[in-house]
Design an enzyme around this catalytic site. Structure first.
Site, short mmCIF file in Angstrom:
data_model
loop_
_atom_site.label_atom_id
_atom_site.label_comp_id
_atom_site.label_asym_id
_atom_site.label_seq_id
_atom_site.Cartn_x
_atom_site.Cartn_y
_atom_site.Cartn_z
N THR A 215 0.84 -1.20 0.00
CA THR A 215 0.00 0.00 0.00
C THR A 215 0.87 1.24 0.00
OG1 THR A 215 -1.80 -1.11 1.15
CG2 THR A 215 -1.69 1.28 1.41
N GLU B 17 -0.59 -5.26 6.16
CA GLU B 17 0.78 -5.37 5.61
C GLU B 17 1.60 -6.36 6.41
OE1 GLU B 17 1.40 -1.00 3.55
OE2 GLU B 17 2.08 -1.30 5.60
#
Ligand SMILES: O=C[C@H](O)[C@H](O)[C@H](O)COP(=O)(O)O
Length: 248
Positions: free
Chosen positions: A33, A111
């Site tokens: 991201t 993540e």
């Protein structure tokens, strides 16, 4: 109207494009991201469109999933036993041992889940991200809203100045993660012992995850101008063109 890209944007693009060299046909890829992971997702979509590569992917945020759909990368949902051949993600800071601060974009929890479920984590970054010591960038935390006051007290005792993240356009609005949790940015200025801090943070109830990524990254592609260097923990950086130690 198109504007001239800044040096930092060019570096992000250079690192992201270089990361395509790590991707092999048939891989299951984790998509990071942020503003450096995004050009990687676009480049991967383009490589799929032209038939150079066929991969499947899972994204670390709703924003990256939307971008992946837009550029034609097939997405698979999380499932038991799933391992990623490669995850490509950005970082807010990385040190010479490839310890990272992540979460500036609020995606640290997903993540870290994907980084931990990956056989190889490749970080893409512009030159401003490489630091000798972590901590100038405020360390992001994901916090369950109910627990906020106690988490703030606990991290202040660890020497941080914690600030709840608010919207840049409306400072009365808290920023929420994709899970609906709050984000707290911890200003330490410097983090002398990341491992000790990570251990201490893990004991705080309601603190869902922190943005220290220790021992997770296999390599980082750091662009300095047009030059992209491959960094590995404890190794001399090498130009990306002469790197051969690919995963798998
Ligand atoms: O939550 C966001 C992520 O950890 C990003 O990878 C990190 O903030 C770096 O983002 P950018 O590439 O936009 O600087």
């Amino acid at each position: 109207m198109s504007t001239t890209p800044t040096l930092q944007e060019l570096e992000k693009q250079a690192a992201a494009t270089a990361a395509l060299r790590w991707v092999r046909d048939g891989m299951l890829v984790g998509l990071g991201t942020g503003s450096t992971a995004a050009p990687f997702i676009r480049a991967l979509g383009e490589a799929m469109r032209t038939g150079q590569l066929r991969v499947q992917a899972t994204a670390t945020s709703e924003a990256s999933a939307a971008l992946a759909r837009e550029v034609g990368i097939p997405l698979v949902p999380p499932q038991r036993g799933m391992r990623f051949d490669l995850t490509v993600d950005g970082a807010d800071e990385l040190d010479p041992q490839l310890r990272l601060i992540k979460g500036g974009g609020g995606a640290l929890l997903r993540e870290k889940v994907l980084a931990t479920a990956s056989n190889y984590l490749l970080i893409v970054a512009d030159s401003s991200k490489a630091v000798s010591q972590l901590g100038k960038f405020p360390l992001p935390l994901e916090v369950v809203p109910f627990a906020l006051p106690w988490v703030m007290d606990a991290v202040a005792k660890l020497g941080a100045n914690p600030v709840v993240r608010v919207s840049k356009t409306d400072t009365t609005q808290h920023v929420l993660s994709d899970q609906g949790n709050l984000l707290v940015d911890c200003h330490f200025n410097q983090i002398s012992d990341p491992q000790q801090l990570a251990t201490q943070l893990k004991t705080i109830p309601g603190l869902v995850e922190h943005g220290l990524f220790l021992g997770l990254a296999n390599a980082a592609l750091v662009a300095c101008g047009e030059q992209v260097q491959v960094l590995q923990a404890g190794a001399t950086p090498v130009p990306v063109a002469s790197f051969t130690d690919f995963p798998g």
